[in-house]
Design a protein around this motif. Structure first.
Motif, mmCIF file in Angstrom:
data_model
loop_
_atom_site.group_PDB
_atom_site.id
_atom_site.type_symbol
_atom_site.label_atom_id
_atom_site.label_comp_id
_atom_site.label_asym_id
_atom_site.label_seq_id
_atom_site.Cartn_x
_atom_site.Cartn_y
_atom_site.Cartn_z
ATOM 1 N N TYR A 109 -30.540 31.439 -19.372
ATOM 2 C CA TYR A 109 -29.895 32.752 -19.326
ATOM 3 C C TYR A 109 -28.601 32.722 -20.132
ATOM 4 C CZ TYR A 109 -27.429 30.436 -15.393
ATOM 5 O OH TYR A 109 -26.719 29.557 -14.600
ATOM 6 N N SER A 110 -28.155 33.911 -20.518
ATOM 7 C CA SER A 110 -26.895 34.016 -21.254
ATOM 8 C C SER A 110 -25.752 33.673 -20.298
ATOM 9 C CB SER A 110 -26.728 35.422 -21.844
ATOM 10 O OG SER A 110 -27.069 36.424 -20.926
ATOM 11 N N THR A 111 -24.952 32.676 -20.650
ATOM 12 C CA THR A 111 -23.895 32.159 -19.780
ATOM 13 C C THR A 111 -22.872 33.260 -19.462
ATOM 14 O OG1 THR A 111 -24.155 29.986 -20.800
ATOM 15 C CG2 THR A 111 -22.144 30.371 -19.521
ATOM 16 N N PRO A 112 -22.718 33.641 -18.205
ATOM 17 C CA PRO A 112 -21.833 34.767 -17.873
ATOM 18 C C PRO A 112 -20.407 34.626 -18.398
ATOM 19 C CG PRO A 112 -23.195 34.214 -15.989
ATOM 20 C CD PRO A 112 -23.438 33.135 -17.009
ATOM 21 N N GLU A 113 -19.777 33.463 -18.191
ATOM 22 C CA GLU A 113 -18.374 33.298 -18.600
ATOM 23 C C GLU A 113 -18.212 33.352 -20.127
ATOM 24 O OE1 GLU A 113 -18.924 30.861 -14.781
ATOM 25 O OE2 GLU A 113 -20.052 31.273 -16.618
ATOM 26 N N TYR A 114 -19.196 32.841 -20.843
ATOM 27 C CA TYR A 114 -19.133 32.851 -22.309
ATOM 28 C C TYR A 114 -19.104 34.298 -22.827
ATOM 29 C CZ TYR A 114 -20.536 31.688 -27.153
ATOM 30 O OH TYR A 114 -20.582 31.553 -28.514
ATOM 31 N N TRP A 115 -20.104 35.071 -22.383
ATOM 32 C CA TRP A 115 -20.210 36.445 -22.882
ATOM 33 C C TRP A 115 -19.152 37.347 -22.264
ATOM 34 C CZ3 TRP A 115 -23.145 36.883 -27.016
ATOM 35 C CH2 TRP A 115 -24.098 35.873 -27.252
ATOM 36 N N GLY A 116 -18.737 37.036 -21.042
ATOM 37 C CA GLY A 116 -17.676 37.826 -20.426
ATOM 38 C C GLY A 116 -16.380 37.729 -21.202
ATOM 39 N N ASN A 117 -16.000 36.512 -21.582
ATOM 40 C CA ASN A 117 -14.791 36.339 -22.399
ATOM 41 C C ASN A 117 -14.924 37.032 -23.745
ATOM 42 O OD1 ASN A 117 -12.476 34.509 -21.390
ATOM 43 N ND2 ASN A 117 -14.314 33.450 -20.645
ATOM 44 N N ALA A 118 -16.119 36.928 -24.344
ATOM 45 C CA ALA A 118 -16.326 37.526 -25.664
ATOM 46 C C ALA A 118 -16.240 39.048 -25.616
ATOM 47 C CB ALA A 118 -17.684 37.094 -26.217
ATOM 48 N N TYR A 119 -16.800 39.650 -24.580
ATOM 49 C CA TYR A 119 -16.848 41.112 -24.503
ATOM 50 C C TYR A 119 -15.569 41.735 -23.948
ATOM 51 C CZ TYR A 119 -21.907 40.956 -25.420
ATOM 52 O OH TYR A 119 -23.151 40.773 -25.975
ATOM 53 N N PHE A 120 -14.944 41.089 -22.972
ATOM 54 C CA PHE A 120 -13.750 41.675 -22.357
ATOM 55 C C PHE A 120 -12.464 41.246 -23.047
ATOM 56 C CE2 PHE A 120 -16.850 42.461 -19.111
ATOM 57 C CZ PHE A 120 -16.426 43.637 -18.515
ATOM 58 N N GLN A 121 -12.519 40.147 -23.779
ATOM 59 C CA GLN A 121 -11.377 39.649 -24.553
ATOM 60 C C GLN A 121 -10.117 39.560 -23.686
ATOM 61 O OE1 GLN A 121 -11.664 42.212 -28.132
ATOM 62 N NE2 GLN A 121 -12.860 40.576 -29.035
ATOM 63 N N LYS A 122 -9.024 40.179 -24.090
ATOM 64 C CA LYS A 122 -7.755 40.011 -23.372
ATOM 65 C C LYS A 122 -7.809 40.598 -21.959
ATOM 66 C CE LYS A 122 -5.693 44.229 -25.293
ATOM 67 N NZ LYS A 122 -4.573 44.785 -26.121
ATOM 68 N N ASN A 123 -8.834 41.403 -21.665
ATOM 69 C CA ASN A 123 -8.973 41.986 -20.331
ATOM 70 C C ASN A 123 -9.823 41.128 -19.395
ATOM 71 O OD1 ASN A 123 -7.519 44.541 -20.552
ATOM 72 N ND2 ASN A 123 -9.094 45.118 -22.046
ATOM 73 N N ALA A 162 -10.205 31.294 -24.274
ATOM 74 C CA ALA A 162 -9.236 31.849 -25.227
ATOM 75 C C ALA A 162 -9.828 31.980 -26.622
ATOM 76 C CB ALA A 162 -7.988 30.966 -25.267
ATOM 77 N N SER A 163 -10.623 30.990 -27.044
ATOM 78 C CA SER A 163 -11.211 31.057 -28.386
ATOM 79 C C SER A 163 -12.326 32.092 -28.447
ATOM 80 C CB SER A 163 -11.730 29.688 -28.819
ATOM 81 O OG SER A 163 -12.785 29.248 -27.986
ATOM 82 N N LEU A 164 -13.051 32.281 -27.347
ATOM 83 C CA LEU A 164 -14.110 33.288 -27.323
ATOM 84 C C LEU A 164 -13.543 34.698 -27.403
ATOM 85 C CD1 LEU A 164 -16.409 31.696 -24.620
ATOM 86 C CD2 LEU A 164 -17.065 32.173 -26.982
ATOM 87 N N GLN A 165 -12.351 34.879 -26.863
ATOM 88 C CA GLN A 165 -11.756 36.212 -26.859
ATOM 89 C C GLN A 165 -11.342 36.675 -28.254
ATOM 90 O OE1 GLN A 165 -8.639 36.216 -23.874
ATOM 91 N NE2 GLN A 165 -10.020 35.357 -22.338
#
Length: 259
Positions: A109-123, A162-165
């Protein structure tokens, strides 16, 4: 006493730094099994639904008999998106894949924390608790099905939150905020009605896999499978050459945001 205090402070600081530097990879193994594709697909859907995940769509990516994709959403994802809105609407769905390779059937499955950081960024800090809960629930739901549960894959080293954001693939390529605008309409309802109508009539070489809406935030996410000579069956064998396979990369998505 001063030395003891200094030691405690140092330990707390070290733990904080370790947590801050946690790395994530784009995909996670939910379970690895020797059972057949059909059995694992059925068991996966049951496990997800029994653990309060909603299956919003499924399909065979690249028309490959060794791949199956199950799209899910849940209260945590909807709550997180509702809190921030905008292009975080891309986070409304997580992809769960079943892939047969090398004599094994792998649920990933798509790793939640990975995509969460990428999509929400600073939020992301605003929704990190929802993602932590979601991640634990998903692992718990799938782990009884086989081995290697929780093993991340999809990149060599992984990336910190931080890098994903602020991630982009390479110099000259777009950041997450650099979305491609496909069209605009008079309203949110006009946009979704037009798209839904076109899918109902049928669009050549496209298949609607899922759609999830948050009408109060004027957001609707669509998952679209690509068929035909230039579709998934053409490019997936070229770009997905490692193991485990990146089936949970699909389908492609488009988001209606306001109008």
């Amino acid at each position: 006493m001063k030395n003891l205090f200094a030691l405690v402070v140092l330990l707390i600081f070290s733990i904080t730094i370790t947590q801050a530097q946690a790395t994530y990879k784009p995909y996670t193994i939910g379970a690895e099994s020797t059972s057949s594709m059909s059995d694992v697909i059925s068991s996966t859907k049951t496990a997800l639904q029994d653990n309060d995940f909603t299956v919003v769509g499924e399909y065979r990516p690249a028309n490959d008999a060794n791949r199956w994709l199950i799209a899910i959403t849940c209260d945590e994802l909807k709550s997180a998106v509702r809190k921030v809105g905008g292009t975080t609407g891309f986070a409304l769905v997580l992809r769960v894949a079943v892939t047969r390779e090398s004599g094994k059937t792998i649920v990933s499955y798509s790793t939640p924390e990975y995509w969460g950081n990428a999509y929400f960024q600073k939020n992301y800090s605003k929704v990190s608790s929802q993602y932590s809960t979601l991640s634990k629930r998903l692992k718990s739901a799938l782990s009884p099905m086989g081995s290697k549960s929780g093993t991340m894959f999809g990149s060599k080293k992984g990336k910190t939150g931080a890098s994903l954001q602020k991630y982009h693939y390479m110099v000259g390529m777009p950041y997450f905020g650099d979305n491609v605008k496909l069209n605009s309409f008079s309203s949110f309802d006009a946009a979704t009605s037009k798209i839904d109508g076109n899918f109902k009539k049928g669009v050549k070489d496209l298949v609607k896999v899922y759609s999830v809406a948050l009408a109060d935030k004027k957001l609707k996410l669509y998952g679209v499978g690509l068929r035909g000579e230039k579709g998934e069956s053409s490019f997936m064998p070229t770009i997905d050459i490692g193991s485990p396979k990146h089936t949970a990369f699909l389908p492609y998505e488009m988001l209606v945001y306001d109008n």
